[in-house]
Design an enzyme around this catalytic site. Structure first.
Site, PDB file in Angstrom:
ATOM      1  CG  HIS A 164      11.447  -9.017   9.097  1.00 49.77           C
ATOM      2  ND1 HIS A 164      11.268  -7.917   8.275  1.00 49.77           N
ATOM      3  CD2 HIS A 164      11.774 -10.040   8.269  1.00 49.77           C
ATOM      4  CE1 HIS A 164      11.481  -8.272   7.018  1.00 49.77           C
ATOM      5  NE2 HIS A 164      11.798  -9.554   6.981  1.00 49.77           N
ATOM      6  CG  ASP A 217      10.293  -4.865   8.481  1.00 47.99           C
ATOM      7  OD1 ASP A 217       9.918  -5.814   9.174  1.00 47.99           O
ATOM      8  OD2 ASP A 217      11.081  -4.991   7.528  1.00 47.99           O
ATOM      9  CB  SER A 261      13.668  -9.629   4.521  1.00 45.53           C
ATOM     10  OG  SER A 261      12.299  -9.766   4.260  1.00 45.53           O
TER      11      SER A 261
END
Length: 769
Positions: free
Chosen positions: A216, A143, A545
């Site tokens: 994220h 990520d 996600s």
């Protein structure tokens, strides 16, 4: 005549100039370098290289380019390297001996508390794996990196790092070895592909280290395995104790995504490192466009990981509710869609005509002044973008001091509130269009805002159009729990059918992905916009996600309870115990339509981790099964090797069937009335074979089938299976007899095996082509 001659001459000159310019552009484009991932056939490496694959790779590259350097060399998930080449050089390289393929690099995008309780993990009677077993499981997350200072990475109470761990903590200017601990046991970054495309990382903007500048990666890794943190909330919303799905599991992060995106050469390098390091679960909340498996970087890397016993969980994508919008659809990947929680953050819109509508918001700041405020539709106050409230589109004189109604879409939701604020507006009502239906996504807006569904939005716009002096106000509520119905399928969650392989049902299942609270970076505010100066330890965001790491963490739970199970057995346990109906018996709802969802939306259903710990039976798969699947797709030996690294040739005397892949779901491609066989009375007969493995006590299971259409008749042979020993295997065959229906028709069914205690369920999809 002279004028005509001059005109002809002028046109001729223009054509010559344009032709010359086109030739120059074409010539320049031939010399533009792009990144390629080169797959090598190791079996063809000459003996003169003495098993030195790096020198062999370099020799192949020098044969076509004196100036090109290798960005990465790969030896674990693929054999090969990545480099920058012109189109002509790439074409020449593909002709070199030992080259399997030369693939242009693909750019991937990120698919961007209460969850444990919602999933049933907070109940005292639930028997979870012991913490020492859980501590042996390592979740790798590819990520945007990690913010290691968060309490979610606290290692208090954890034992020594698992003895098989081979990873390390890669240092950078903003990240040192002390950033890792017994919780965050590894961190690495991969930027060569990104820098080849964009130039050196600008370290005044982003960290050339495993540190997360986006948020994220921190959110996904803490969702999967964040430590227990009491007193967690986001700006006072969703207060309580935050923890990941597998709070005692270890985390290793692999930063392959940067502010400019995620590049295939970096992703495959990250996956390779994770496999070499010894992760047990690999989580990737990223995706790209659909392609054949032998051209899909993530699918290729995932195959090698799965072949070494690693479960790979990927997000299905945020392309919903459009049909066929899935990514990450290979059968050795667990593909995860998104559903909602039973938690809400209400906001209310009160109109001047006394009507009131409920919406959602995470705004935390100065409230609107008491009383009603002038209300304006953005379409009546915009210089360009209509209802969308795009940057600089609103006319300040028409919105100053007013609440502005903006449509969702086109630009980020929170950015619209900034546009309204900059133009002098005091509040915003964000209205859904038909695409989003009644789906409500919570955001931390810059001014008082309520996001409302399509029905409420239409009513508010009608009121504005019918009243010469429309007014409204916005009020905010507190966090609500127990909201029903829940879960519902999120509108953004990508949907089937799987157009890469129609006979393989995807997504596999759904998990919570809407308004999820988890850890956040200290580098940016909760909206990620440069104007947002707020800093938080937890953030609430949405996307597949977010659902993907839920399943990654839950897979780790199952792995801890059953360390000898294969990735396919773990996925089977998660799928066959998933539910597709509420306790009332009604089918899970699709929020984009307000109607019942289908297996194209939720796959096997919504994950139920408690049931997955004791599934009774599993559908297991080995590497050989996937090779047979590729043979059924008519892959050549070269294409199989590109996908799997395996030297395997399909047996020409054997009939391979996609229907015989031992998958926990069924998907049938059926003839239409105008297809092969023709005629409205024509029928198709298909036989699918499956093998079940007993992972519970001795028991007899009986089968039941159901179908939403009378056009397909099902029979199962045998109708009961008796197991007396652990890991005993039994095979059954399903015969489908389907009448012909128009092309594009779809319907669904279900097959269940039950011993009275366990239900081993499989969804069935029928598509007439």
């Amino acid at each position: 005549m002279k004028k005509a001659s001059k005109s002809v001459l002028l046109v001729t000159l223009m054509v010559l100039v344009i032709t010359h310019n086109c030739e120059v552009v074409a010539e320049e484009s031939e010399h533009v370098k792009k990144t390629y991932i080169i797959h090598m056939d190791k079996s063809q490496m000459p003996a003169s290289f003495d098993d030195d694959h790096v020198n062999w790779y370099g020799s192949s590259l020098k044969a076509v380019s004196d100036s090109a350097d290798m960005l990465y060399t790969y030896k674990t998930v693929i054999h090969g390297y990545s480099t920058r080449l012109t189109a002509e050089e790439a074409e020449q390289l593909e002709k070199q001996p030992g080259i399997l393929s030369v693939l242009p690099e693909r750019r991937y995008e990120l698919h961007t508390t209460r969850t444990p309780e919602f999933l049933g993990l907070g109940k005292s009677e639930v028997v979870l794996p012991a913490s020492d077993k859980m501590g042996e499981v390592i979740i790798g997350v590819v990520d945007t990196g990690v913010w290691p200072e968060l309490k979610s990475y606290d290692d208090t109470g954890l034992g020594p790092v698992p003895s098989g761990w081979k990873g390390s903590c890669q240092q950078g200017k903003t990240f040192n070895s002390s950033s890792c601990n017994k919780k965050l046991i590894g961190a690495a970054f991969f930027s060569n592909g990104y820098e080849a495309a964009f130039g050196p990382v600008d370290e005044s903007v982003e960290s050339k280290s495993p540190r997360d500048d986006d948020g994220h990666g921190t959110h996904t890794s803490t969702t999967a395995a964040g430590s227990v943190v009491t007193g967690a909330s986001f700006l006072g919303y969703a207060p309580g104790t935050a923890r990941g799905m597998a709070p005692q599991a270890r985390v290793a992060t692999y930063k392959a995504c940067w502010l400019g995106g995620c590049f295939g050469s970096d992703i495959i390098a990250a996956m390779e490192k994770a496999v070499e390091d010894g992760v047990d679960v690999l989580s990737l909340s990223i995706g790209g466009s659909q392609s054949d498996y032998y051209r899909d970087t993530v699918a290729i890397g995932a195959f090698s990981a799965a072949a070494q016993g690693i479960l790979v969980s990927c997000s299905a994508g945020n392309g919903g509710p459009e049909a066929g919008s899935l990514s990450n659809v290979a059968p050795w990947i667990t593909t995860v869609g998104a559903g909602t929680l039973d938690r809400d953050f209400p906001a209310y819109v009160s109109l001047g005509n006394a009507k009131k509508f409920r919406g959602i918001s995470l705004y935390r700041g100065t409230a609107l002044s008491s009383g009603l405020i002038p209300l304006v539709d953005a379409r009546n106050a915009s210089s360009s973008s209509g209802d969308l409230c795009s940057p600089d589109s609103l006319i300040p004189a028409k919105v100053a001091g007013k609440i502005v109604v903006c449509d969702r879409g086109g630009t980020p939701r929170v950015q619209k509130s900034l546009v309204v604020k900059k133009a002098g507006g005091v509040g915003m009502i964000l209205t859904n269009t038909e695409t989003y239906g009644e789906e409500l996504v919570a955001d931390a807006y810059f001014l008082p805002t309520a996001a409302v569904g399509q029905k409420a939005g239409d009513a508010i716009k009608s009121y504005i159009a019918s009243d010469s002096n429309p007014t409204a106000t916005i009020s905010l509520g507190e966090t609500e729990l127990g909201v029903q119905p829940s879960p519902v399928v999120a509108a953004f969650s990508s949907r089937g059918p799987n157009f890469v392989t129609l006979e393989l049902l995807k997504p596999d299942l759904i998990a919570p992905g809407m308004n999820i609270l988890a850890g956040w970076t200290g580098a940016v505010g909760p909206t990620g916009l440069p104007e947002d100066k707020r800093r938080v330890s937890f953030n609430i965001i949405s996307g597949t996600s977010m659902s993907c790491p839920h399943v990654s963490g839950l897979a780790a739970l199952v792995k801890a309870a059953h360390p000898d199970w294969s990735p396919a057995a773990i996925k089977s346990a998660l799928m066959t115990t998933a539910y597709s109906n509420y306790k009332t018996g009604e089918t899970i709802e699709d929020v984009s339509t307000g109607s019942a969802a289908t297996p194209f939306d939720y796959g096997a259903g919504h994950v139920d981790p408690v049931a997955a710990l004791d599934p009774g039976l599993v559908y297991d798969l080995a590497v050989e099964d996937y090779l047979s699947f590729l043979c059924a797709l008519n892959y050549s030996a070269s294409q199989i090797k590109q996908t799997t690294k395996k030297a395997f040739t399909c047996d020409s005397s054997k009939k391979y069937s996609l229907g015989d892949l031992n998958y926990p779901s069924f998907s049938l491609a059926l003839d239409t009335s105008s297809g092969q066989g023709g005629g409205t009375g024509a029928s198709t007969t298909l036989k699918y074979t499956r093998t079940l493995t007993n992972v519970g006590a001795a028991a007899t299971y009986k089968v039941s089938v159901s179908s939403l259409t009378r056009s397909v008749k099902m029979s199962v042979e045998p109708e009961s299976l008796s197991f007396s020993d652990a890991y005993e295997k039994k095979t059954y065959t399903v015969t489908f007899v389907a009448s012909s229906l128009p092309s594009g028709t779809a319907s669904f069914g279900r097959l269940e095996w039950s011993d009275g205690k366990h239900i081993v369920g499989s969804p069935i999809a029928y598509t007439w082509i």
